[in-house]
Design a protein around this motif. Structure first.
Motif, short mmCIF file in Angstrom:
data_model
loop_
_atom_site.label_atom_id
_atom_site.label_comp_id
_atom_site.label_asym_id
_atom_site.label_seq_id
_atom_site.Cartn_x
_atom_site.Cartn_y
_atom_site.Cartn_z
N SER A 118 13.28 1.13 20.38
CA SER A 118 14.34 0.57 19.53
C SER A 118 14.74 1.58 18.45
CB SER A 118 13.84 -0.72 18.87
OG SER A 118 13.57 -1.67 19.86
N GLU A 149 10.30 -4.69 15.72
CA GLU A 149 11.18 -5.86 15.74
C GLU A 149 10.53 -7.09 15.11
OE1 GLU A 149 10.26 -4.00 18.20
OE2 GLU A 149 11.93 -3.40 19.48
N LYS A 174 24.00 -1.65 26.86
CA LYS A 174 22.56 -1.39 26.86
C LYS A 174 22.00 -1.14 28.26
CE LYS A 174 19.60 -3.86 24.62
NZ LYS A 174 18.71 -3.10 23.75
N SER A 181 18.20 -5.17 19.94
CA SER A 181 18.04 -3.83 19.41
C SER A 181 19.10 -2.91 20.05
CB SER A 181 16.63 -3.32 19.70
OG SER A 181 16.30 -3.54 21.05
N HIS A 235 9.32 -0.95 28.36
CA HIS A 235 10.08 -0.83 27.13
C HIS A 235 9.61 0.37 26.35
CE1 HIS A 235 11.70 -5.07 26.16
NE2 HIS A 235 12.69 -4.21 26.12
N ARG A 243 21.22 -3.80 30.02
CA ARG A 243 20.15 -4.80 29.88
C ARG A 243 20.21 -5.81 31.02
NH1 ARG A 243 17.63 -6.97 24.81
NH2 ARG A 243 17.13 -9.17 25.04
N ASN A 247 19.46 -0.02 21.38
CA ASN A 247 19.02 1.10 22.21
C ASN A 247 19.45 0.86 23.65
OD1 ASN A 247 16.86 -1.04 21.67
ND2 ASN A 247 16.24 -0.22 23.66
MG MG Z 1 14.91 -4.66 22.31
#
Ligand code: MG
Ligand code: TXA
Length: 345
Positions: free
Chosen positions: A153, A182, A57, A145, A235, A59, A147
């Motif tokens: 997402s 979500e 991701k 999620s 986001h 992330r 993405n």
């Molecule tokens: Mg997310």
């Protein structure tokens, strides 16, 4: 990438679901549908597997992951007890789009899942394919999620493929997700409980169940100390800058015209009733004002649609923040990086 239909029968065996569960147990990452958005799953007890989620991701590692279970009986081995209010919430909204923050049991989860916190977010989804995969793996499954970090997402397997192809072991495709935004995240380690992220279950529904709840005051703004670590990042953003708008229909059209006069290609994101009244370069109808759940359902696909359209600016309509509107407005505000255009009274 495997396709399964939504009518999974618990008593039958499905090769793709078995394959997905096996990959998870082998420490791989697999994307699968939930009733909210597609998730990217990995074994929540396996450090290397969880690290693969963060890598795929892109992330930030200080943003903890939600752990998914298939049976309420799994909870006992994962958390240190819970309040009566948490129990009521589970009875009312599980399986479904509600994530509850508990005190975690030490030594169960990979530390990467909880980003070093002593709490953990747990959710029991209602999607039959998600439930079947998690149940067959028999492990708690960390799943953010599916993405790339920062993007909207995914609500279809195509969105997942677009963002993560080549970075994950597989995608289980069961068509569009239902809710489209979500899960609601609620912290039940405090009393009154506090909503950290608005989502598929509304504050009104929660208060009908357990009475007054707080809402994280930092939620409306980009804030370093947001209690849900993920809420501080940009986001859901499309490539073109997005502005949330608030004003009359006449003002909305004038604003579009003003940008067009300086050679900007203008995209508009609004419910179909609004779209019918406006003229712009790209008009994306997102659900109907008669039922904002239809707007939530289509929101991320609509935001992604602008990336195919070479627009210079996107103007998004705003909605009431009651019910599911709270989740929609939270996501739009974040997609906009908190940029608003308002009519001056
Ligand atoms: Mg997310
Ligand atoms: O609907 C959903 O919840 C989807 C599907 C796949 O289940 N999952 C999802 O996960 O949205 P993710 O990782 O994209 O969002 C998790 C949110 C983040 O805002 C994160 O900061 C917060 O939950 N969170 C997770 N654990 C937490 C904790 N222990 N304390 C506070 N916030 C937490």
């Amino acid at each position: 990438r495997w396709t399964v239909d939504n009518n999974v029968d618990k008593n039958k065996s499905y090769s793709h679901i078995q394959q997905a569960a096996q990959l998870l147990n082998d420490g791989q990452t697999v994307a699968f549908p939930t009733e909210t958005v597609y998730g990217l799953g990995a074994d929540a007890t396996n450090d290397q597997a969880v690290q693969k989620i963060f890598n795929a991701k892109g992330r930030p590692s200080d943003n903890p992951l939600i752990v998914h279970i298939a049976l309420k009986s799994q909870l006992k081995g994962l958390v240190e007890g819970f309040s009566d209010k948490a129990e009521k919430l589970m009875d009312s909204f599980w399986p479904g789009p509600l994530t509850i923050i508990f005190r975690k049991k030490q030594g169960v989860f990979s530390e990467l899942v909880t980003a070093g916190l002593d709490t953990v977010g747990i959710r029991l989804p209602s999607h039959p394919v998600a439930l079947a995969i998690i149940e067959q793996s028999t492990r708690p499954i960390a799943a953010p999620s599916a993405n790339r970090s920062g993007k909207p997402s995914p609500t279809t397997a195509e969105h997942v493929y677009h963002d993560l192809n080549g970075r994950i072991a597989g995608i289980v495709d069961a068509g569009e997700t239902g809710v489209g935004v979500e899960s609601t995240v609620i912290d039940c380690t405090v009393d009154p409980p506090m909503i950290l992220r608005p989502g598929g279950v509304s504050k009104e529904e929660i208060e009908d169940c357990i009475g007054f709840v707080e809402v994280d005051p930092s939620m409306q703004q980009q804030h370093e100390t947001a209690r849900s670590p993920g809420m501080k990042y940009t986001h859901y953003a499309p490539t073109a800058p997005l502005y949330v708008t608030e004003g009359s229909m006449e003002w909305f059209q004038q604003t579009i015209n003003t940008y067009q006069q300086v050679d900007k290609r203008v995209g508009v994101l609004a419910v179909k009733e609004t779209i019918e009244q406006l003229q712009a370069d790209v008009l994306v109808a997102c659900g109907s004002s008669k039922d904002l759940y239809t707007t939530a359902h289509s929101l991320y696909d609509s935001i992604r649609a602008f990336d195919e359209e070479a627009v210079d600016i996107i103007l998004a309509e705003s909605y009431e923040t009651s019910g599911i509107g709270a989740a929609i407005m939270n996501r739009l505000d974040k997609a906009a990086g908190h940029k608003w255009l308002k009519e001056i009274e």
